[in-house]
Design a protein around this motif. Structure first.
Motif, mmCIF file in Angstrom:
data_model
loop_
_atom_site.group_PDB
_atom_site.id
_atom_site.type_symbol
_atom_site.label_atom_id
_atom_site.label_comp_id
_atom_site.label_asym_id
_atom_site.label_seq_id
_atom_site.Cartn_x
_atom_site.Cartn_y
_atom_site.Cartn_z
ATOM 1 N N LYS A 139 -23.523 -3.815 1.422
ATOM 2 C CA LYS A 139 -22.636 -4.940 1.744
ATOM 3 C C LYS A 139 -22.673 -5.240 3.242
ATOM 4 N N SER A 140 -22.488 -4.229 4.064
ATOM 5 C CA SER A 140 -22.539 -4.434 5.516
ATOM 6 C C SER A 140 -23.907 -4.916 5.957
ATOM 7 N N VAL B 222 -26.722 -8.882 -6.177
ATOM 8 C CA VAL B 222 -26.495 -10.326 -6.062
ATOM 9 C C VAL B 222 -25.194 -10.700 -6.774
ATOM 10 N N ASP B 223 -25.016 -10.221 -7.996
ATOM 11 C CA ASP B 223 -23.805 -10.518 -8.759
ATOM 12 C C ASP B 223 -22.548 -10.044 -8.028
ATOM 13 N N ASP B 224 -22.629 -8.884 -7.408
ATOM 14 C CA ASP B 224 -21.473 -8.300 -6.729
ATOM 15 C C ASP B 224 -21.128 -8.978 -5.407
ATOM 16 N N HIS B 225 -22.129 -9.490 -4.701
ATOM 17 C CA HIS B 225 -21.888 -9.939 -3.325
ATOM 18 C C HIS B 225 -22.172 -11.405 -3.042
ATOM 19 N N TYR B 226 -22.793 -12.112 -3.954
ATOM 20 C CA TYR B 226 -23.233 -13.483 -3.651
ATOM 21 C C TYR B 226 -22.085 -14.396 -3.223
ATOM 22 N N GLN B 227 -21.031 -14.451 -4.004
ATOM 23 C CA GLN B 227 -19.940 -15.389 -3.732
ATOM 24 C C GLN B 227 -19.310 -15.151 -2.360
ATOM 25 N N ASN B 228 -19.007 -13.904 -2.033
ATOM 26 C CA ASN B 228 -18.385 -13.602 -0.742
ATOM 27 C C ASN B 228 -19.343 -13.822 0.417
ATOM 28 N N LEU B 229 -20.608 -13.497 0.223
ATOM 29 C CA LEU B 229 -21.597 -13.713 1.281
ATOM 30 C C LEU B 229 -21.775 -15.211 1.534
ATOM 31 N N TYR B 230 -21.821 -15.985 0.471
ATOM 32 C CA TYR B 230 -21.934 -17.445 0.592
ATOM 33 C C TYR B 230 -20.712 -18.008 1.321
ATOM 34 N N ARG B 231 -19.530 -17.525 0.984
ATOM 35 C CA ARG B 231 -18.307 -17.996 1.645
ATOM 36 C C ARG B 231 -18.364 -17.693 3.145
ATOM 37 N N PHE B 232 -18.870 -16.521 3.505
ATOM 38 C CA PHE B 232 -19.024 -16.194 4.928
ATOM 39 C C PHE B 232 -20.024 -17.146 5.580
ATOM 40 N N ALA B 233 -21.130 -17.410 4.908
ATOM 41 C CA ALA B 233 -22.134 -18.341 5.441
ATOM 42 C C ALA B 233 -21.530 -19.732 5.619
ATOM 43 N N MET B 234 -20.690 -20.160 4.694
ATOM 44 C CA MET B 234 -20.017 -21.456 4.817
ATOM 45 C C MET B 234 -19.121 -21.481 6.046
ATOM 46 N N SER B 235 -18.453 -20.366 6.323
ATOM 47 C CA SER B 235 -17.581 -20.323 7.493
ATOM 48 C C SER B 235 -18.392 -20.407 8.782
ATOM 49 N N LEU B 236 -19.633 -19.992 8.734
ATOM 50 C CA LEU B 236 -20.497 -20.076 9.906
ATOM 51 C C LEU B 236 -21.100 -21.466 10.064
ATOM 52 N N THR B 237 -21.615 -22.012 8.970
ATOM 53 C CA THR B 237 -22.411 -23.241 9.039
ATOM 54 C C THR B 237 -21.648 -24.514 8.749
ATOM 55 N N LEU C 68 -11.046 -12.897 4.667
ATOM 56 C CA LEU C 68 -11.735 -13.260 3.429
ATOM 57 C C LEU C 68 -12.521 -12.094 2.842
ATOM 58 N N GLU C 69 -13.056 -11.242 3.704
ATOM 59 C CA GLU C 69 -13.918 -10.162 3.231
ATOM 60 C C GLU C 69 -13.313 -8.779 3.389
ATOM 61 N N SER C 70 -12.140 -8.697 4.004
ATOM 62 C CA SER C 70 -11.395 -7.439 4.165
ATOM 63 C C SER C 70 -12.154 -6.364 4.934
ATOM 64 N N SER D 298 -12.862 -4.032 8.239
ATOM 65 C CA SER D 298 -12.066 -3.422 9.304
ATOM 66 C C SER D 298 -12.565 -3.929 10.650
ATOM 67 N N TYR D 299 -11.778 -3.669 11.695
ATOM 68 C CA TYR D 299 -12.191 -4.059 13.046
ATOM 69 C C TYR D 299 -13.555 -3.453 13.383
ATOM 70 N N LYS D 300 -13.693 -2.176 13.055
ATOM 71 C CA LYS D 300 -14.929 -1.451 13.365
ATOM 72 C C LYS D 300 -16.126 -2.070 12.636
ATOM 73 N N GLU D 301 -15.944 -2.419 11.356
ATOM 74 C CA GLU D 301 -17.029 -3.023 10.585
ATOM 75 C C GLU D 301 -17.395 -4.410 11.127
ATOM 76 N N ILE D 302 -16.383 -5.186 11.505
ATOM 77 C CA ILE D 302 -16.639 -6.516 12.080
ATOM 78 C C ILE D 302 -17.398 -6.380 13.387
ATOM 79 N N ALA D 303 -16.990 -5.429 14.208
ATOM 80 C CA ALA D 303 -17.675 -5.191 15.485
ATOM 81 C C ALA D 303 -19.146 -4.862 15.253
ATOM 82 N N ALA D 304 -19.429 -4.065 14.232
ATOM 83 C CA ALA D 304 -20.812 -3.697 13.922
ATOM 84 C C ALA D 304 -21.599 -4.893 13.406
ATOM 85 N N ILE D 305 -21.003 -5.676 12.509
ATOM 86 C CA ILE D 305 -21.695 -6.828 11.932
ATOM 87 C C ILE D 305 -22.011 -7.868 13.006
ATOM 88 N N LEU D 306 -21.026 -8.184 13.850
ATOM 89 C CA LEU D 306 -21.200 -9.228 14.863
ATOM 90 C C LEU D 306 -21.787 -8.695 16.170
#
Length: 180
Positions: free
Chosen positions: A55-56, A9-24, A124-126, A128-136
């Motif tokens: 993280k992914s 949570v400490d390592d990923h909360y801020q960046n995950l929240y920022r991604f959620a903000m970009s979505l919502t 914002l989260e750095s 790669s194309y491949k990682e983004i393709a997998a996430i989305l």
């Protein structure tokens, strides 16, 4: 052995929240999505084999939850209409960089769905194309084209002149009323 949940949570909360903000585009909805992702991690943490995969896994889980709720139509209906409109009237000159970053984030939040997610994950989260393709869960070519188009949209928004407010002083109003 998986890392302690608090460490994750400490390592990923801020960046995950920022991604959620970009979505919502809503701090409350972003908070809910972020909490849901960490709740699911708490339940399934033992099944995640690699610390590097956490993280992914979090980003993918958050994005899938976003899609699930959006598909139901019960929430997130008015994101496009409720983009945050945080404006600062007077800011000191030493905060110019913060102002520019805010401008970029506002323009990012105005991007159409699909483009906003890809640009956010890449810049914002750095990821790669491949990682983004997998996430989305989209083809890598789609990631590349959305990133290119998203950058062009951002560039166009950032180069448009901003509307300036007309300032009328109290003495100007007083003069008009005494001469009218």
């Amino acid at each position: 052995m998986p890392p302690e949940l608090q460490t994750v949570v400490d390592d990923h909360y801020q960046n995950l929240y920022r991604f959620a903000m970009s979505l919502t585009r809503s701090s409350d909805d972003a908070w809910d999505l972020t909490q849901e992702a960490f709740l699911r991690l708490a339940k399934k943490r033992s099944s995640i084999r690699s610390t590097a995969a956490i993280k992914s896994w979090l980003y993918t889980t958050l994005y899938r939850e976003f899609l699930r709720i959006a598909k139901r139509g019960s929430r997130f209906d008015s994101w496009e209409d409720n983009a945050p409109a945080e404006k600062v009237d007077h800011e000191p000159s030493d905060q110019v960089k913060a102002s520019e970053a805010r401008d970029v984030m506002e323009c990012l939040l105005e991007l159409k769905d699909g483009y906003r997610q890809v640009v956010s994950l890449y810049y914002l989260e750095s990821y790669s194309y491949k990682e983004i393709a997998a996430i989305l869960e989209i083809p890598i070519g789609t990631v590349m084209s959305r990133l290119a188009r998203g950058k062009e949209m951002l560039r166009a928004q950032l180069t448009q002149p901003k509307a300036t407010a007309t300032v009328v002083s109290f003495t100007d109003e007083k003069r008009k009323s005494s001469h009218g």
